[in-house]
Design an enzyme around this catalytic site. Structure first.
Site, PDB file in Angstrom:
ATOM      1  N   LYS A  85       0.860  -1.185   0.000  1.00  0.00           N
ATOM      2  CA  LYS A  85       0.000   0.000   0.000  1.00  0.00           C
ATOM      3  C   LYS A  85       0.899   1.240   0.000  1.00  0.00           C
ATOM      4  O   LYS A  85       1.945   1.249   0.674  1.00  0.00           O
ATOM      5  CB  LYS A  85      -0.885  -0.031   1.256  1.00  0.00           C
ATOM      6  CG  LYS A  85      -1.994   1.005   1.314  1.00  0.00           C
ATOM      7  CD  LYS A  85      -2.853   0.795   2.567  1.00  0.00           C
ATOM      8  CE  LYS A  85      -4.044   1.731   2.633  1.00  0.00           C
ATOM      9  NZ  LYS A  85      -4.899   1.491   3.827  1.00  0.00           N
ATOM     10  N   SER A 160      -9.910   1.182   2.607  1.00  0.00           N
ATOM     11  CA  SER A 160      -9.028   2.032   1.835  1.00  0.00           C
ATOM     12  C   SER A 160      -7.897   1.293   1.126  1.00  0.00           C
ATOM     13  O   SER A 160      -7.322   1.835   0.182  1.00  0.00           O
ATOM     14  CB  SER A 160      -8.409   3.085   2.750  1.00  0.00           C
ATOM     15  OG  SER A 160      -7.528   2.491   3.688  1.00  0.00           O
ATOM     16  N   SER A 184     -10.243  -1.301   6.677  1.00  0.00           N
ATOM     17  CA  SER A 184      -9.577  -1.015   5.399  1.00  0.00           C
ATOM     18  C   SER A 184      -8.799  -2.175   4.803  1.00  0.00           C
ATOM     19  O   SER A 184      -8.337  -2.078   3.670  1.00  0.00           O
ATOM     20  CB  SER A 184      -8.641   0.186   5.537  1.00  0.00           C
ATOM     21  OG  SER A 184      -9.376   1.382   5.535  1.00  0.00           O
TER      22      SER A 184
END
Lengths: 499, 158
Positions: A85, A160, A184
């Site tokens: 990420k 997310s 997330s």
């Protein structure tokens, strides 16, 4: 096992076996994944940065290590392609946290988890797209582009950590790391039919991870099949002198117990988590999954977590309050976007933040600042911290009677792109079943448990006691081994999908 | 006060029989029009926390933010917002705050707050000097630098 035609269809443990037997090379595997990235990125957009040269160099080093002696004695992730990420600081590679305010930011150091993965021999294929500063449930809040769901590119992948989920789902990496502050990791895992684990608060170091809400943030993995997550968690978990919240508790060998089964395991089912308005297919598939656990020998018991119904409100006071503090550092002074055209210091800061932050970070900064402002602190922030105590106490009570709690992950399947962007509250409600787990600091895993009438994936959430990830892996492995849902991969009919 | 019927707008809500006691039911309207912060604090037995910075937002626990409130909070946060955002945020944040209002009805007297879930005290390391990231490496990301320092606009009048 035999060598598949498409190396990107391998799970991480399968790839490890083939690498150790020298049946495939790390370079072949990296090349296959990079080719897959080139093929699907025009549709899926999992990445902000693809680091092809670094990946091939790391793969070459992995091959050298595998050829230097006994391949089985190399670290377990040697040559395994991993996506990160884009909020993990990577020395020399741009790290944006999905925000334009960090465009061009090149960290001069590695996050602890990145350093540990390097040590473990991992190959970094790229930095995955995300909602800006990890704020969102769809990856539509990225300052760069929207990531699309491999199961239906007109729909969101969740967020997310949407790019980390789709990278694994679409075969653009064998493993990935995300972060989970309110769901997330688990929610995008559910929406893209991969395994996603949020470890216990304090299990994994956050040093070098762009901070959102510091009392809730936790780093965790995505994989096809839970065993890959067990591999990577063992590599990254454990105490870190650079993160004072990491616990000095031994990291077990999760793979050693993952096949031990669920006979006699007590599984709690909280009625509160089957919220009214949940899609009927989601409820049906989650209840069917719980029946399957019973068939495998688990003992199913009702449990009550009444204060979890206040999890969402509690979270949306605590998280924005902490975010408003954490995001104060982005003011164009030391790094990131600066308003060099402004002559006045304060106006320069206002302006850099106005231009650099998207709508959702601005909303959260506003909410958090309001909740902490004069006269409102006790009514909002202190109140939320008190309710947090009650939410956690409910879990403590439930875990006297059960070993694991089973629930839905998301009340709905993946929703169409654009459906909730202008309605923050509707977006926030996506995480109603995952947020209480963060508020209580517990580990939670999402695993695939089937598909709704439209062929869209549904996830089962298993919640464990603090630092008992081993039991979650064991229950998850037993379930996936019995059902095989994790083996279904997205069709990715690339023709006709909008890019 | 603007008081949107949350349960009608969003399909998600908790089953009636699982609503904790002391909170509004999912279909009950919100009642905060007449509740002042002072009255609330008195009921809870928690003294209002005093701060020296006066707030132009009246101390009434109301759920709608005006564009003027948005300006005040944005100034506290050193956050520039566009005129269009000013109006939109007032509306959107009011909706979110309405949803949070249910918390205020919970009885939390005697409940200690949890700042973070681990039972941690201050974690200290030995006070020993050790190498840090080289200055030049840090300054590579500086928007402006001069003589090994970050260069910024003047803070004080010349």
């Amino acid at each position: 096992m035999s060598i598949p035609h498409d190396l990107t269809s391998l799970t991480a443990p399968e790839a490890r076996d083939l690498l150790v037997r020298r049946d495939i090379s790390a370079t072949e595997l990296a090349r296959a994944v990079l080719d897959r990235i080139a093929q699907v990125e025009p549709v899926i957009h999992s990445f902000i940065t693809v680091s092809e040269n670094e990946a091939l160099a790391q793969a070459k080093a992995a091959d050298a290590a595998l050829g230097a002696g006994d391949p089985a004695s190399t670290p377990e992730l040697t040559g395994i392609p991993v996506a990160l990420k884009d909020l993990f600081c990577t020395n020399g590679v741009q790290t944006t946290a999905g925000s334009r305010i960090l465009e061009g930011f090149i960290p001069p150091y590695d996050a602890t988890v990145v350093a540990r993965l390097r040590q473990a021999g991992a190959v970094f294929v790229g930095k995955a797209n995300m909602d800006e500063f990890a704020m969102g449930s769809s990856t539509e809040n990225s300052g760069y582009h929207v990531t699309r769901n491999p199961w239906d590119p007109t729909r969101v992948p969740g967020g997310s950590s949407g790019g980390s989920a789709t990278a694994v789902s679409a075969g653009e990496a064998l493993l990935s790391l995300g972060t989970d502050t309110g769901g997330s990791i688990r929610q995008p895992a559910a929406l893209t039919s991969v395994a996603g684990l949020k470890p216990t608060y304090g299990r994994v170091s956050r040093y070098g991870v762009v901070a959102f809400a510091s009392s809730l943030d936790q780093v965790g993995p995505f994989s096809i099949g839970v065993e890959g997550s067990a591999m990577i968690l063992r590599a990254i978990a454990g105490v870190d002198p650079l993160d004072g919240t990491t616990a000095n508790i031994e990291v077990p060998d999760y793979r050693a117990t993952i096949r031990d089964g669920v006979r006699g395991l007590r599984v709690g089912v909280p009625a509160e988590y089957f919220v009214a308005g949940m899609e009927p297919d989601v409820e049906r598939l989650v209840r069917t999954a719980i029946d399957e656990l019973a068939r495998l020998g688990a003992i199913i018991k009702p449990v009550s977590l009444p204060y979890s119904t206040h999890g969402l409100a509690t979270y949306y006071i605590i998280a924005p309050a902490e975010a408003s503090s954490n995001l104060a550092r982005y003011n164009g002074t030391r790094f990131g976007l600066a308003a060099l055209d402004e002559a006045d210091m304060n106006r320069a800061m206002d302006s850099a933040r106005e231009r650099g932050f998207g709508a959702e970070p601005k909303r959260r900064i506003m909410l958090g600042t309001y909740a902490l402002s004069s006269g409102y602190y006790d009514a909002y922030y202190r109140k939320a911290q008190q309710v947090r105590t009650l939410i956690k106490a409910d879990f403590d009570n439930a875990f006297h009677d059960v070993d694991v709690i089973a629930s839905p992950v998301s009340p709905t399947v993946a929703f169409p792109i654009g459906a909730r962007v202008d309605d923050p509250l509707a977006m926030y409600l996506s995480d109603v079943c995952t947020i209480p787990v963060n508020v209580a600091g517990l580990p939670g895993i999402s695993i695939p448990c089937g598909f709704d009438g439209q062929g869209l994936p549904v996830g089962l959430q298993l919640i464990g006691r603090a630092f008992d990830e081993a039991t979650l892996f064991r229950a998850a492995w037993a379930y996936e081994n019995a059902t095989g849902w994790h083996q279904k991969r997205p069709p990715l009919t690339l023709a006709g999908a909008a890019s | 006060m603007r008081c949107t019927h949350i349960a009608g707008r969003y399909p998600w809500r908790y089953p009636n029989d699982h609503q904790p006691s002391g909170t509004r039911g999912p279909d009950a309207p919100l009642h905060f029009e007449s509740g002042t912060w002072g009255a609330y604090a008195k009921n809870e037995g928690t003294p209002g926390r005093q701060r020296v910075i006066p707030s132009p937002i009246p101390l009434v626990l109301r759920m709608n933010l005006t564009p003027k409130d948005v300006d005040h909070v944005a100034a506290l946060a050193r956050l520039g917002i566009t005129p269009e955002e000013r109006a939109r945020f007032a509306d959107q944040l009011s909706g979110v705050l309405e949803h949070f209002a249910a918390l205020q009805a919970l009885d939390t007297s005697g409940v200690s707050p949890t700042a973070q879930v681990q039972d941690l005290r201050n974690v200290m390391r030995d006070d020993v000097a050790r190498p840090s990231t080289p200055r030049d490496a840090i300054l590579l990301n500086a928007p402006r630098q001069e003589d090994g320092f970050f260069r910024v606009q003047a803070v004080l009048d010349a």
